[in-house]
Motif scaffolding. Sequence first.
Motif, mmCIF file in Angstrom:
data_model
loop_
_atom_site.group_PDB
_atom_site.id
_atom_site.type_symbol
_atom_site.label_atom_id
_atom_site.label_comp_id
_atom_site.label_asym_id
_atom_site.label_seq_id
_atom_site.Cartn_x
_atom_site.Cartn_y
_atom_site.Cartn_z
ATOM 1 N N ILE A 3 -24.583 4.227 6.544
ATOM 2 C CA ILE A 3 -25.588 4.713 5.398
ATOM 3 C C ILE A 3 -27.496 4.224 5.500
ATOM 4 O O ILE A 3 -28.387 4.548 5.327
ATOM 5 C CB ILE A 3 -25.573 4.037 3.511
ATOM 6 N N PHE A 4 -27.230 3.371 6.128
ATOM 7 C CA PHE A 4 -28.196 2.510 6.847
ATOM 8 C C PHE A 4 -29.433 3.882 8.263
ATOM 9 O O PHE A 4 -30.090 4.171 7.730
ATOM 10 C CB PHE A 4 -28.634 1.607 7.345
ATOM 11 N N ASN A 5 -28.223 4.142 8.591
ATOM 12 C CA ASN A 5 -28.124 5.231 10.002
ATOM 13 C C ASN A 5 -28.875 6.419 9.221
ATOM 14 O O ASN A 5 -29.222 7.137 9.659
ATOM 15 C CB ASN A 5 -27.056 4.775 10.712
ATOM 16 N N ILE A 6 -28.089 7.349 8.400
ATOM 17 C CA ILE A 6 -28.198 8.226 7.448
ATOM 18 C C ILE A 6 -29.269 8.813 7.331
ATOM 19 O O ILE A 6 -29.861 9.527 7.037
ATOM 20 C CB ILE A 6 -27.095 8.713 6.459
ATOM 21 N N ILE A 7 -29.931 6.853 6.727
ATOM 22 C CA ILE A 7 -30.813 7.024 5.398
ATOM 23 C C ILE A 7 -32.471 7.659 6.617
ATOM 24 O O ILE A 7 -33.595 7.929 6.968
ATOM 25 C CB ILE A 7 -31.450 5.921 5.182
ATOM 26 N N PHE A 8 -32.038 6.688 7.820
ATOM 27 C CA PHE A 8 -33.087 6.514 8.999
ATOM 28 C C PHE A 8 -32.847 8.012 9.698
ATOM 29 O O PHE A 8 -34.312 8.416 10.280
ATOM 30 C CB PHE A 8 -33.014 5.217 10.118
ATOM 31 N N ALA A 9 -31.999 8.000 9.843
ATOM 32 C CA ALA A 9 -31.535 9.734 10.456
ATOM 33 C C ALA A 9 -32.538 10.864 9.635
ATOM 34 O O ALA A 9 -33.576 11.332 10.632
ATOM 35 C CB ALA A 9 -30.646 10.234 11.028
ATOM 36 N N ILE A 29 -43.536 13.446 18.706
ATOM 37 C CA ILE A 29 -41.950 14.241 17.672
ATOM 38 C C ILE A 29 -41.359 14.044 19.103
ATOM 39 O O ILE A 29 -39.684 13.642 18.820
ATOM 40 C CB ILE A 29 -41.839 15.670 18.654
ATOM 41 N N PRO A 30 -41.366 13.698 20.053
ATOM 42 C CA PRO A 30 -40.249 13.278 20.631
ATOM 43 C C PRO A 30 -39.891 11.514 20.282
ATOM 44 O O PRO A 30 -38.745 11.249 20.576
ATOM 45 C CB PRO A 30 -40.121 12.993 22.479
ATOM 46 N N ILE A 31 -40.830 11.388 19.719
ATOM 47 C CA ILE A 31 -40.476 9.484 20.125
ATOM 48 C C ILE A 31 -39.746 9.029 18.409
ATOM 49 O O ILE A 31 -38.603 8.855 18.186
ATOM 50 C CB ILE A 31 -42.024 8.282 19.346
ATOM 51 N N TYR A 32 -39.670 10.035 17.481
ATOM 52 C CA TYR A 32 -39.583 10.615 16.221
ATOM 53 C C TYR A 32 -37.948 11.164 16.230
ATOM 54 O O TYR A 32 -36.841 10.132 16.442
ATOM 55 C CB TYR A 32 -39.343 10.486 14.869
ATOM 56 N N ALA A 33 -37.578 11.793 17.894
ATOM 57 C CA ALA A 33 -36.643 12.462 18.074
ATOM 58 C C ALA A 33 -35.804 11.471 18.629
ATOM 59 O O ALA A 33 -34.227 11.696 18.895
ATOM 60 C CB ALA A 33 -36.759 13.666 19.095
ATOM 61 N N GLY A 34 -36.166 11.105 18.928
ATOM 62 C CA GLY A 34 -35.517 9.799 19.824
ATOM 63 C C GLY A 34 -34.706 9.291 18.989
ATOM 64 O O GLY A 34 -33.821 8.768 19.119
ATOM 65 N N MET A 35 -35.336 9.094 17.692
ATOM 66 C CA MET A 35 -34.710 7.344 16.777
ATOM 67 C C MET A 35 -33.648 8.379 16.011
ATOM 68 O O MET A 35 -32.701 7.535 15.524
ATOM 69 C CB MET A 35 -35.674 7.612 16.107
ATOM 70 N N LEU A 40 -27.849 8.963 14.573
ATOM 71 C CA LEU A 40 -26.032 9.920 14.989
ATOM 72 C C LEU A 40 -25.267 8.630 15.494
ATOM 73 O O LEU A 40 -24.415 9.362 15.220
ATOM 74 C CB LEU A 40 -27.178 11.539 15.130
ATOM 75 N N LEU A 41 -26.163 8.359 16.850
ATOM 76 C CA LEU A 41 -24.841 7.970 17.512
ATOM 77 C C LEU A 41 -24.155 6.847 17.135
ATOM 78 O O LEU A 41 -23.430 6.470 17.134
ATOM 79 C CB LEU A 41 -25.481 7.142 19.154
ATOM 80 N N ALA A 42 -24.950 5.626 15.968
ATOM 81 C CA ALA A 42 -25.065 4.906 15.657
ATOM 82 C C ALA A 42 -24.228 5.295 14.586
ATOM 83 O O ALA A 42 -22.635 4.001 14.320
ATOM 84 C CB ALA A 42 -25.926 3.846 15.252
ATOM 85 N N ARG A 46 -21.499 4.705 18.391
ATOM 86 C CA ARG A 46 -21.301 4.772 20.029
ATOM 87 C C ARG A 46 -22.970 4.065 19.784
ATOM 88 O O ARG A 46 -23.660 4.704 19.404
ATOM 89 C CB ARG A 46 -21.052 6.457 19.900
ATOM 90 N N SER A 47 -23.085 3.606 20.821
ATOM 91 C CA SER A 47 -24.225 3.496 21.734
ATOM 92 C C SER A 47 -24.496 3.578 23.020
ATOM 93 O O SER A 47 -23.571 2.891 23.931
ATOM 94 C CB SER A 47 -24.005 1.864 20.938
ATOM 95 N N TYR A 48 -25.246 3.857 23.325
ATOM 96 C CA TYR A 48 -26.189 3.635 24.924
ATOM 97 C C TYR A 48 -26.996 2.873 24.737
ATOM 98 O O TYR A 48 -28.269 2.970 25.149
ATOM 99 C CB TYR A 48 -26.430 4.783 25.628
#
Length: 129
Positions: A3-9, A29-35, A40-42, A46-48
């Motif tokens: 839920i944390f990651n859905i909200i922040f995505a 835009i790239p800074i926030y797109a990276g987040m 979404l990976l979290a 999944r994590s890179y």
Amino acid sequence: MKIFNIIFAVLFLGFAALQYNDPDPYVWIPIYAGMVVVCLLAIQKRSYKLLTIILAIIYVGYAAILSPALVTWWQSEDRGLLFDDLAKMQFPYIEETREFLGLMICLGVLAINHFVLAKKLNTTRSITP
């Protein structure tokens, strides 16, 4: 954490969309797109690590560049200007302080995802034979 990651995505996607009219959308835009990608990976558990390290280095580096504005704001007599819409036109350090705080939000979410996911992976590895 899902839920944390859905909200922040969703939040980071909205932040990226709002940067369209910003004077420097090619930065934000790239800074926030990276987040958004990190969140979404979290969500998928999944994590890179390399992506996390690269983003953290970029965000810390840019925050260091913006840090003099934070000091100027902190030393100003009216710290409430940070929340004034017109102040960013009068005082450039206000906009840079807001950008600094945006980077701190990104770094906070990166750190939470990194450490929580790393802990879960270590727990899973120690349980499985």
